[in-house]
Design a protein around this motif. Sequence first.
Motif, PDB file in Angstrom:
ATOM      1  N   PRO A  16       0.803  -1.204   0.000  1.00  0.00           N
ATOM      2  CA  PRO A  16       0.000   0.000   0.000  1.00  0.00           C
ATOM      3  C   PRO A  16       0.844   1.266   0.000  1.00  0.00           C
ATOM      4  O   PRO A  16       0.467   2.274  -0.568  1.00  0.00           O
ATOM      5  CB  PRO A  16      -0.840  -0.130   1.279  1.00  0.00           C
ATOM      6  CG  PRO A  16      -0.829  -1.579   1.609  1.00  0.00           C
ATOM      7  CD  PRO A  16       0.466  -2.105   1.106  1.00  0.00           C
ATOM      8  N   ARG A  17       2.039   1.244   0.625  1.00  0.00           N
ATOM      9  CA  ARG A  17       2.856   2.442   0.699  1.00  0.00           C
ATOM     10  C   ARG A  17       3.295   2.892  -0.687  1.00  0.00           C
ATOM     11  O   ARG A  17       3.429   4.067  -0.960  1.00  0.00           O
ATOM     12  CB  ARG A  17       4.065   2.195   1.593  1.00  0.00           C
ATOM     13  CG  ARG A  17       3.714   2.009   3.063  1.00  0.00           C
ATOM     14  CD  ARG A  17       4.941   1.730   3.891  1.00  0.00           C
ATOM     15  NE  ARG A  17       5.870   2.840   3.830  1.00  0.00           N
ATOM     16  CZ  ARG A  17       7.116   2.778   4.278  1.00  0.00           C
ATOM     17  NH1 ARG A  17       7.576   1.645   4.785  1.00  0.00           N
ATOM     18  NH2 ARG A  17       7.907   3.831   4.200  1.00  0.00           N
ATOM     19  N   SER A  18       3.550   1.934  -1.590  1.00  0.00           N
ATOM     20  CA  SER A  18       3.986   2.314  -2.927  1.00  0.00           C
ATOM     21  C   SER A  18       2.888   3.075  -3.657  1.00  0.00           C
ATOM     22  O   SER A  18       3.184   3.935  -4.483  1.00  0.00           O
ATOM     23  CB  SER A  18       4.396   1.075  -3.721  1.00  0.00           C
ATOM     24  OG  SER A  18       3.285   0.238  -3.963  1.00  0.00           O
ATOM     25  N   VAL A  19       1.635   2.779  -3.372  1.00  0.00           N
ATOM     26  CA  VAL A  19       0.531   3.515  -3.977  1.00  0.00           C
ATOM     27  C   VAL A  19       0.443   4.913  -3.375  1.00  0.00           C
ATOM     28  O   VAL A  19       0.303   5.909  -4.089  1.00  0.00           O
ATOM     29  CB  VAL A  19      -0.792   2.757  -3.781  1.00  0.00           C
ATOM     30  CG1 VAL A  19      -1.956   3.534  -4.339  1.00  0.00           C
ATOM     31  CG2 VAL A  19      -0.716   1.391  -4.432  1.00  0.00           C
ATOM     32  N   LEU A  20       0.522   5.020  -2.060  1.00  0.00           N
ATOM     33  CA  LEU A  20       0.395   6.307  -1.398  1.00  0.00           C
ATOM     34  C   LEU A  20       1.601   7.206  -1.630  1.00  0.00           C
ATOM     35  O   LEU A  20       1.543   8.401  -1.344  1.00  0.00           O
ATOM     36  CB  LEU A  20       0.164   6.100   0.101  1.00  0.00           C
ATOM     37  CG  LEU A  20      -1.204   5.521   0.469  1.00  0.00           C
ATOM     38  CD1 LEU A  20      -1.287   5.225   1.949  1.00  0.00           C
ATOM     39  CD2 LEU A  20      -2.319   6.462   0.054  1.00  0.00           C
ATOM     40  N   ARG A  21       2.699   6.650  -2.133  1.00  0.00           N
ATOM     41  CA  ARG A  21       3.845   7.487  -2.488  1.00  0.00           C
ATOM     42  C   ARG A  21       3.686   8.117  -3.871  1.00  0.00           C
ATOM     43  O   ARG A  21       4.475   8.978  -4.245  1.00  0.00           O
ATOM     44  CB  ARG A  21       5.125   6.648  -2.450  1.00  0.00           C
ATOM     45  CG  ARG A  21       5.626   6.373  -1.042  1.00  0.00           C
ATOM     46  CD  ARG A  21       6.794   5.425  -1.065  1.00  0.00           C
ATOM     47  NE  ARG A  21       7.338   5.219   0.273  1.00  0.00           N
ATOM     48  CZ  ARG A  21       8.229   4.297   0.582  1.00  0.00           C
ATOM     49  NH1 ARG A  21       8.685   3.479  -0.368  1.00  0.00           N
ATOM     50  NH2 ARG A  21       8.680   4.167   1.805  1.00  0.00           N
ATOM     51  N   ASP A  22       2.703   7.691  -4.602  1.00  0.00           N
ATOM     52  CA  ASP A  22       2.404   8.280  -5.903  1.00  0.00           C
ATOM     53  C   ASP A  22       1.698   9.617  -5.657  1.00  0.00           C
ATOM     54  O   ASP A  22       0.593   9.648  -5.114  1.00  0.00           O
ATOM     55  CB  ASP A  22       1.505   7.325  -6.688  1.00  0.00           C
ATOM     56  CG  ASP A  22       1.157   7.848  -8.069  1.00  0.00           C
ATOM     57  OD1 ASP A  22       1.300   9.067  -8.302  1.00  0.00           O
ATOM     58  OD2 ASP A  22       0.723   7.047  -8.910  1.00  0.00           O
ATOM     59  N   PRO A  23       2.306  10.758  -6.023  1.00  0.00           N
ATOM     60  CA  PRO A  23       1.700  12.066  -5.701  1.00  0.00           C
ATOM     61  C   PRO A  23       0.284  12.229  -6.260  1.00  0.00           C
ATOM     62  O   PRO A  23      -0.581  12.799  -5.596  1.00  0.00           O
ATOM     63  CB  PRO A  23       2.674  13.070  -6.341  1.00  0.00           C
ATOM     64  CG  PRO A  23       3.979  12.339  -6.444  1.00  0.00           C
ATOM     65  CD  PRO A  23       3.616  10.898  -6.693  1.00  0.00           C
ATOM     66  N   ALA A  24       0.050  11.719  -7.471  1.00  0.00           N
ATOM     67  CA  ALA A  24      -1.279  11.884  -8.063  1.00  0.00           C
ATOM     68  C   ALA A  24      -2.321  11.113  -7.266  1.00  0.00           C
ATOM     69  O   ALA A  24      -3.403  11.646  -6.941  1.00  0.00           O
ATOM     70  CB  ALA A  24      -1.269  11.411  -9.513  1.00  0.00           C
ATOM     71  N   PHE A  25      -2.014   9.862  -6.906  1.00  0.00           N
ATOM     72  CA  PHE A  25      -2.984   9.094  -6.135  1.00  0.00           C
ATOM     73  C   PHE A  25      -3.137   9.663  -4.726  1.00  0.00           C
ATOM     74  O   PHE A  25      -4.237   9.662  -4.171  1.00  0.00           O
ATOM     75  CB  PHE A  25      -2.584   7.623  -6.057  1.00  0.00           C
ATOM     76  CG  PHE A  25      -3.530   6.816  -5.205  1.00  0.00           C
ATOM     77  CD1 PHE A  25      -4.807   6.520  -5.651  1.00  0.00           C
ATOM     78  CD2 PHE A  25      -3.161   6.402  -3.934  1.00  0.00           C
ATOM     79  CE1 PHE A  25      -5.700   5.818  -4.866  1.00  0.00           C
ATOM     80  CE2 PHE A  25      -4.043   5.691  -3.138  1.00  0.00           C
ATOM     81  CZ  PHE A  25      -5.313   5.397  -3.607  1.00  0.00           C
ATOM     82  N   LEU A  26      -2.042  10.155  -4.145  1.00  0.00           N
ATOM     83  CA  LEU A  26      -2.127  10.730  -2.802  1.00  0.00           C
ATOM     84  C   LEU A  26      -3.067  11.926  -2.785  1.00  0.00           C
ATOM     85  O   LEU A  26      -3.850  12.099  -1.842  1.00  0.00           O
ATOM     86  CB  LEU A  26      -0.737  11.139  -2.315  1.00  0.00           C
ATOM     87  CG  LEU A  26      -0.656  11.682  -0.882  1.00  0.00           C
ATOM     88  CD1 LEU A  26      -1.176  10.655   0.115  1.00  0.00           C
ATOM     89  CD2 LEU A  26       0.778  12.077  -0.544  1.00  0.00           C
TER      90      LEU A  26
END
Length: 426
Positions: A16-26
């Motif tokens: 999950p952290r790799s997704v939340l590190r994506d600025p657009a998805f964050l």
Amino acid sequence: MTTTPVPETSGTPSGPRSVLRDPAFLRLWTAATASGLATWALPFVLGLAVLDRALTPAGLGLALAARTAGFLAAVPVGGVLADRHPRRVVVLWAGLAAALATPLIAAGLGRSALLMCGAAAVVGAGQGACRPAFQALTAEVVDASRRQRANAAMTLAVRITTLVAPGLTALLAMVFDTRTLLLVTGLLWLPAALLPPAPPAGDSPAGPAAPAGPRTSFLTEFADGVREARRHPWFMAGLAALTAVIATGYSATGVALPLVSRDRYGTEAVLAGATTAYVAGALAGALIIARLRPRAQGWAALAGLACYGFAPLSLLLPVHPLVVAGAYLIAGLGIELFNVPWFTATQREVDPGLLARVSSLDFLLSYGLAPVGLVLIAPAMDLFGWPAVLGACALVCFLAPAAAALAPGARGFSRRPDTAAVTPRR
């Protein structure tokens, strides 16, 4: 237009952290979280207004009914608009409408029921228009290989706001009056409106959008979404099962749990414990499904949905309060084991140009029939007795997902027979 679904693969970083590190998805996740906080806080703030005698119980009911009506009316319209126009623009205007209407609820509180209910309807419309647009934006912003983790992160935000919003509202109520708290919920709509990112340049991760054609009526365009949904038998069967579970099991426990807690156990602690256990189970389910990849994802998801039957079943039997809490824990766990693969499969399988409309159909039926269930459950309990109603609801919760599992493509939530197990375990 028909597109070829893109299966999830293992070509990107996991977790999950790799997704939340994506600025657009964050940015998208933060916007969705802010809208969730505003959505969940509003009923509690209005409830505090009843306690402060600034609003009557009848006025509270009218305001919440107006908000629900606005939500249901806007969901299909929002789905069509989010397929016609850039999804982030739809979220922008829907969020701004909710932000601007919220102060009018405060202005009408205790002064004008008409103004208060009209503003509540606009807030509900903003919420309803956002839902399918957020769903489609997730598919635009996140590539297919990380979409299940992205959906798990989104549903975690929903569950966290469910826990945080009531307590945070109660704490703020010690400092601010009700009208100020209403303004705070309006301010939460600003990040929800302004933060969603634009999709990547070129084709979005969801695939090429449907080409622009001659403009037709809203009804015709929504009917196109219904036809797209009918192209996927697993979707129609799963939606029917989800609607049945929410309209019966969810509604029955919503009415019966407070009564059983008071009359059988003589304490509100059972109500609080069961509700908390449900949210804790949902949080655990979202964390598990962020990594879990069952070989038959559709069947596993429908089995999770059927777990909701344990909730009304636990209220039917004279069991220890811990058993009731355990049943609600399992129900919460199961509902997220269903939700995340369901959203992910919809984003993968549905024509990207029709995704918002199909998602709006999902929300319209599954959430739209919940109030109907709540209205009918109480008279049914008076007529047939609550044990018979709870037993029937538990049976529906178990049998409806089992029947949906027989639909073509239900094994993997896909029309293609090879999609049932395309994702490797990680």
